[in-house]
Design a protein around this motif. Structure first.
Motif, PDB file in Angstrom:
ATOM      1  N   MET A  58       0.776  -1.228   0.000  1.00 14.28           N
ATOM      2  CA  MET A  58       0.000   0.000   0.000  1.00 14.28           C
ATOM      3  C   MET A  58       0.815   1.290   0.000  1.00 14.28           C
ATOM      4  O   MET A  58       0.258   2.361   0.111  1.00 14.28           O
ATOM      5  CB  MET A  58      -0.960  -0.015   1.187  1.00 14.28           C
ATOM      6  CG  MET A  58      -2.091  -0.980   0.960  1.00 14.28           C
ATOM      7  SD  MET A  58      -3.054  -0.498  -0.487  1.00 14.28           S
ATOM      8  CE  MET A  58      -3.779  -2.032  -0.981  1.00 14.28           C
ATOM      9  N   ALA A  59       2.110   1.218  -0.097  1.00 11.10           N
ATOM     10  CA  ALA A  59       2.921   2.422  -0.290  1.00 11.10           C
ATOM     11  C   ALA A  59       3.936   2.118  -1.379  1.00 11.10           C
ATOM     12  O   ALA A  59       4.482   1.007  -1.438  1.00 11.10           O
ATOM     13  CB  ALA A  59       3.608   2.821   1.005  1.00 11.10           C
ATOM     14  N   PHE A  60       4.132   3.096  -2.261  1.00 11.52           N
ATOM     15  CA  PHE A  60       5.000   2.875  -3.413  1.00 11.52           C
ATOM     16  C   PHE A  60       5.917   4.067  -3.617  1.00 11.52           C
ATOM     17  O   PHE A  60       5.549   5.206  -3.332  1.00 11.52           O
ATOM     18  CB  PHE A  60       4.167   2.673  -4.693  1.00 11.52           C
ATOM     19  CG  PHE A  60       3.278   1.485  -4.615  1.00 11.52           C
ATOM     20  CD1 PHE A  60       3.746   0.224  -4.952  1.00 11.52           C
ATOM     21  CD2 PHE A  60       1.971   1.605  -4.166  1.00 11.52           C
ATOM     22  CE1 PHE A  60       2.928  -0.887  -4.838  1.00 11.52           C
ATOM     23  CE2 PHE A  60       1.150   0.503  -4.054  1.00 11.52           C
ATOM     24  CZ  PHE A  60       1.625  -0.746  -4.390  1.00 11.52           C
ATOM     25  N   CYS A  61       7.103   3.771  -4.130  1.00  9.17           N
ATOM     26  CA  CYS A  61       8.062   4.819  -4.481  1.00  9.17           C
ATOM     27  C   CYS A  61       8.469   4.626  -5.933  1.00  9.17           C
ATOM     28  O   CYS A  61       8.517   3.489  -6.422  1.00  9.17           O
ATOM     29  CB  CYS A  61       9.286   4.693  -3.572  1.00  9.17           C
ATOM     30  SG  CYS A  61      10.617   5.838  -3.996  1.00  9.17           S
ATOM     31  N   LYS A  62       8.713   5.730  -6.617  1.00 10.09           N
ATOM     32  CA  LYS A  62       9.181   5.630  -8.005  1.00 10.09           C
ATOM     33  C   LYS A  62      10.269   6.671  -8.212  1.00 10.09           C
ATOM     34  O   LYS A  62      10.060   7.867  -7.913  1.00 10.09           O
ATOM     35  CB  LYS A  62       8.007   5.884  -8.951  1.00 10.09           C
ATOM     36  CG  LYS A  62       8.385   5.975 -10.414  1.00 10.09           C
ATOM     37  CD  LYS A  62       7.135   6.106 -11.272  1.00 10.09           C
ATOM     38  CE  LYS A  62       7.540   6.444 -12.697  1.00 10.09           C
ATOM     39  NZ  LYS A  62       6.512   6.163 -13.666  1.00 10.09           N
ATOM     40  N   LEU A  63      11.410   6.261  -8.729  1.00 11.39           N
ATOM     41  CA  LEU A  63      12.503   7.187  -9.005  1.00 11.39           C
ATOM     42  C   LEU A  63      12.190   7.987 -10.266  1.00 11.39           C
ATOM     43  O   LEU A  63      11.779   7.413 -11.279  1.00 11.39           O
ATOM     44  CB  LEU A  63      13.810   6.413  -9.211  1.00 11.39           C
ATOM     45  CG  LEU A  63      14.628   6.069  -7.961  1.00 11.39           C
ATOM     46  CD1 LEU A  63      13.806   5.303  -6.943  1.00 11.39           C
ATOM     47  CD2 LEU A  63      15.868   5.279  -8.349  1.00 11.39           C
ATOM     48  N   LEU A  64      12.394   9.293 -10.202  1.00 11.06           N
ATOM     49  CA  LEU A  64      12.128  10.155 -11.357  1.00 11.06           C
ATOM     50  C   LEU A  64      13.438  10.589 -12.005  1.00 11.06           C
ATOM     51  O   LEU A  64      14.488  10.622 -11.346  1.00 11.06           O
ATOM     52  CB  LEU A  64      11.320  11.380 -10.913  1.00 11.06           C
ATOM     53  CG  LEU A  64       9.984  11.052 -10.228  1.00 11.06           C
ATOM     54  CD1 LEU A  64       9.319  12.320  -9.692  1.00 11.06           C
ATOM     55  CD2 LEU A  64       9.044  10.333 -11.194  1.00 11.06           C
ATOM     56  N   SER A  65      13.359  10.952 -13.269  1.00  6.80           N
ATOM     57  CA  SER A  65      14.593  11.210 -14.005  1.00  6.80           C
ATOM     58  C   SER A  65      15.305  12.479 -13.558  1.00  6.80           C
ATOM     59  O   SER A  65      16.490  12.644 -13.842  1.00  6.80           O
ATOM     60  CB  SER A  65      14.309  11.254 -15.513  1.00  6.80           C
ATOM     61  OG  SER A  65      13.236  12.108 -15.770  1.00  6.80           O
TER      62      SER A  65
END
Ligand code: GLA
Length: 373
Positions: free
Chosen positions: A296-303
């Motif tokens: 239920m928690a997510f992280c995404k690396l951005l450019s």
């Protein structure tokens, strides 16, 4: 040249099912432009199943549009959509018939791809009903992939085999730009939570140029149209969860609501530039689950070196959703803190070792984050 980021557009299926006509498509094209969807990035207008006849032209063997829907033919509609600065999508099937039992492309992949190219089609959704069981999906999608690459036009190849035959392991090599890996979505919370949970082990299978398609969104449908299942349709909170998940998971953003009449509130959510920028990040890095409640928690690396964070509360009571910053690789001894900005409220927060975000019931919060000293 087909963009490498997830495609954005509208598809007729969720709202209209088989009930669309020449005037419907023109009205949708007008609404995409007049209501700001096109400016937000939604560029494809895709006609789904039921546009064509159950047979081919006896002489040319080409597919034929339904005269009851398109009395002047499909070409004037395609030209109208292009005249609005939009791109045109169409639907076919790897089988002999489509799911609605109209003519499919089996054995006629090259002729159909060439025909679509001549008509000015920019996007093909390719379904998987009524195909020979003895042939592999991989072979059938490879064949249409090849046909489209040699059609003489840039046509986005949107495969739709619902996750069969371990599709994520071979679909990129077949030339597809997107691939459905789930069954059909319906306009209720359970349906889209089941879809996104089922994709957790496959998050790493999207990349620039070929993304996992979680299906057309139901955001804003509010129980109307072809994907309705009754009174259990989405709420403001659960539609927010859906849109934020689709953005975080780099899914194609294909609108399923009636863009002519969807409320301004949901139009604004679907056109939110900050959320769309997470979806359209050029590196398309997969989101990863973090936190104490694994799903239920997510992280995404951005450019640009920043991070996107999504915290979901699927329960009926307000509570914190959190993670230990170590789970994104941030240890306290580094001397950095995590600075978060809520993309919807503007609230700024700072954490060092442990993050806990209060999230309202059946809702989510979405942030951009960066490391600060
Ligand atoms: C399948 C697809 C849907 C839609 C219908 C049309 O079920 O998964 O998205 O295209 O066919 O018949």
């Amino acid at each position: 040249m087909i963009k490498k980021t997830p495609p954005m557009g509208f598809n007729t299926w969720n709202t209209f099912g088989e009930c669309f006509y020449d005037h419907t498509i023109r009205e949708v094209a007008d609404a995409l432009v007049d209501r700001g969807f096109k400016d937000a990035g939604y560029e494809y207008l895709i006609i789904d199943d039921h546009w064509n006849m159950e047979h081919r032209d006896p002489v040319t063997k080409r597919m034929i549009e339904r005269p009851g829907k398109f009395p002047n033919g499909l070409q004037p509609v395609i030209d109208y959509v292009h005249g609005k600065g939009l791109k045109m999508g169409i639907y076919s099937c790897a089988g002999v018939r489509t799911c609605g039992q109209k003519m499919g492309s089996f054995d006629y992949d090259f002729l159909d791809a060439k025909t679509f190219a001549e008509w000015g089609i920019d996007y093909l959704k390719h379904d998987f009903c009524l195909h020979p069981e003895l042939l592999s999906g991989e072979m059938m999608y490879r064949r249409m992939g090849l046909a489209l690459r040699h059609s003489g036009r840039d046509i986005l190849f949107a495969a739709c085999n619902w996750g069969n035959d371990d599709v994520w392991s071979w679909i990129r090599s077949a030339g597809a730009h997107t691939y459905r890996s789930t069954g059909d979505i319906y306009d209720n919370f359970k349906s889209f939570v089941d879809i996104f949970r089922s994709q957790l082990p496959k998050l790493g299978s999207s990349c620039p140029g070929c993304q996992n398609d979680l299906d057309m969104m139901t955001v804003g449908m509010e129980g109307a149209g072809n994907a309705a299942t009754g009174s259990d349709f989405g709420t403001e909170g659960t539609y927010r969860i859906q849109f934020c998940v689709w953005c975080m998971f780099s899914s194609p953003l294909i609108l399923g609501c009636d863009v002519r009449s969807v409320s301004d509130k949901y139009r604004d959510l679907l056109c939110n530039r900050e959320l769309i920028s997470i979806n359209q990040d050029p590196e398309c890095r997969p989101a990863f689950p973090i936190g104490l409640d694994y799903n239920m928690a997510f992280c995404k690396l951005l450019s640009n070196g920043e991070y996107a964070f999504l915290f979901i509360n699927p329960d009926d009571n307000q509570h914190g959703v959190g993670f230990v910053t170590h789970d994104i690789g941030l240890c306290e001894a580094s001397g950095y803190k995590l600075h978060l900005t809520d993309l919807l409220s503007g609230e700024e927060l700072e954490y060092s070792d442990y993050v806990s975000i209060p999230v309202p019931p059946k809702d989510c919060r979405i942030f951009k984050g960066k490391l600060v000293k």
